[in-house]
Design an enzyme around this catalytic site. Structure first.
Site, PDB file in Angstrom:
ATOM      1  CE  LYS A 103      -4.504   0.905   0.642  1.00 56.16           C
ATOM      2  NZ  LYS A 103      -5.552  -0.024   0.217  1.00 56.16           N
TER       3      LYS A 103
HETATM    4  N1  GLU Z   1      -7.392   0.025  -3.203  1.00 55.69           N
HETATM    5  C1  GLU Z   1      -8.147  -1.179  -3.410  1.00 55.69           C
HETATM    6  C2  GLU Z   1      -8.168  -2.009  -2.160  1.00 55.69           C
HETATM    7  O1  GLU Z   1      -7.906  -1.532  -1.083  1.00 55.69           O
HETATM    8  C3  GLU Z   1      -7.686  -1.933  -4.637  1.00 55.69           C
HETATM    9  C4  GLU Z   1      -6.259  -2.346  -4.626  1.00 55.69           C
HETATM   10  C5  GLU Z   1      -5.776  -2.923  -5.942  1.00 55.69           C
HETATM   11  O2  GLU Z   1      -6.558  -3.062  -6.858  1.00 55.69           O
HETATM   12  O3  GLU Z   1      -4.585  -3.210  -6.007  1.00 55.69           O
HETATM   13  O4  GLU Z   1      -8.507  -3.161  -2.176  1.00 55.69           O
END
Ligand code: GLU
Length: 411
Positions: A103
């Site tokens: 993240k």
């Molecule tokens: N931000 C989204 C999540 O928290 C998608 C993450 C992604 O597609 O890599 O699941």
């Protein structure tokens, strides 16, 4: 309230204990593999420079490249990003997509930036973390306050440094290698998870009113898909307030109103109420699609619906969950109900690396399969072991990551 990362670590630690994982393996599972802080010097429209702090946490890569979004929010900090990177690890494992967890984010209020400043910030951020990402290394995506337009700037900036590689970022616009169906995927996935639960519990769709906290990408698509499926969406909210209509709200019209005015409030044909009252409105299901820590032990007593669908990441604190469970509520955990976004990110990435572009129907059918399988597994495991849905989801996720670690030789 402890740190967000400690809370999520607690969920996974308990799963590891129940699975009887050896200490050595546990030691590798619960610490991030890499954490990076970057300082972004961005030229502002008025002529001066501003420095923003950004982060990328690469939590675990046992099952594949790190995967997870990039968020722009004033409160972004390292502990929070670490918490979400850990969540992504268990989420990708539970969804059974071949990625690890990561993240990132920048501490910034994007509403205070012009479009040109936002673009410069996005490009500067991707230049800063560019050496650490790649289609087979770490694959970012949209998250809170980031979107396909921002992903396109980032993919373009990455291309200037390393050549065009669309698979380095997912959630792109369709014009630059994005997948049909990706925009709707988090909301659609949550609706599918809820629909499986409803079937399991014997609820009829039309008798299952849903309230939705948060009307951003996930919340608004959830409303649209639920309406299509025949669930009444009786209340929705955003940072400025909430709407309530026991007969059900027209999701697409509410979205058009929000696009035009900046908020759901004031939509004609529904009562505007204070945002804080949304959780107390009469509904069978409360979907939490705003931000983390929306329900704590202090606010849990206000929550009326007896089923809580976590569509945001970490919207219920552990203390909040204890209070909800004590009052007889069920919590559908984030790593399950918010898994649709990353599931379709996987399909986008797979299309990119193979040079394909799938019809939307193929994307949606595959999403429904991935989501349905994960939901059925979680429901069955919870039932079989007499544990909560979150405990069951973590058992499955942690077990899969542990197996990958063990296969790679960690014991
Ligand atoms: N931000 C989204 C999540 O928290 C998608 C993450 C992604 O597609 O890599 O699941």
């Amino acid at each position: 309230m402890g740190s967000a990362f400690d809370a999520v670590r607690g969920f996974s630690d308990r799963a590891a204990e129940r699975l009887g994982l050896p200490d050595g393996l546990r030691a590798t599972l619960f610490v991030p593999e890499r954490e990076v802080t970057v300082h972004l010097e961005v030229p502002m429209d008025h002529g001066g420079m501003e420095v923003f702090e950004g982060y990328r946490v690469q939590f675990n890569s046992a099952r594949g490249p790190y995967k997870g979004g990039l968020r722009f929010h004033p409160e972004v900090g390292l502990d929070e990003v670490r918490c979400f990177a850990a969540l992504m690890t268990w989420k990708t494992a539970l969804m059974h997509v071949p990625f690890g967890g990561g993240k990132g984010g920048v501490a910034v209020d994007p509403k205070l930036l012009s479009e040109a400043e936002l673009e410069r910030l996005s490009r500067t951020f991707i230049r800063a973390i560019g050496p650490l990402i790649g289609p087979m290394v770490d694959v970012p995506a949209p998250d809170v306050n980031t979107n396909p337009t921002i992903m396109a700037w980032m993919v373009d900036e990455y291309a200037r440094m390393y050549g065009y590689q669309p698979a380095v970022i997912t959630g792109k616009p369709v014009e630059v290698g994005g997948s049909l169906g990706r925009d709707a995927a988090t909301g659609r996935g949550a609706a599918i998870a809820l629909d499986h639960l409803a079937r399991d519990r014997g609820w009829r769709r039309e008798d299952t009113p849903v309230s939705i906290q948060g009307y951003g990408n996930a919340g608004s698509w959830l409303a649209v898909v639920l309406e299509e499926m025949g669930y009444p969406v009786v209340a929705v909210s955003d940072t400025r307030g909430a709407l309530y209509s026991p007969a059900g709200l027209p999701a697409t019209e509410v979205l058009a109103h929000k696009r035009a005015t900046g908020s759901v409030v004031g939509f004609v044909g529904a009562e505007t109420i204070p945002g804080a009252e949304l959780v107390s409105m009469e509904a069978r299901v409360l979907a939490l699609a705003a931000l983390q820590e929306a329900v704590t032990d202090e606010t849990a007593t206000d929550v009326k619906p007896r089923t809580i669908l976590e569509v945001a990441n970490y919207p219920v604190t552990p203390e909040g969950e204890v209070a909800l469970l004590d009052s007889g509520a069920t919590v559908v955990p984030d790593i399950l109900s918010s898994g649709g976004g990353v599931a379709v990110s996987y399909l986008e990435w797979a299309q990119n690396v193979q040079g394909q572009a799938w019809p939307e129907e193929r994307v949606n059918t595959t999403l429904a399969e991935l989501m349905g399988t994960a939901t059925r597994l979680v429901l069955a495991r919870a039932e079989a072991e007499g544990i909560t849905l979150r405990e069951a989801a973590y058992l499955i996720g942690v077990e899969r990551v542990a197996r990958a670690e063990a296969a790679r030789g960690y014991r």
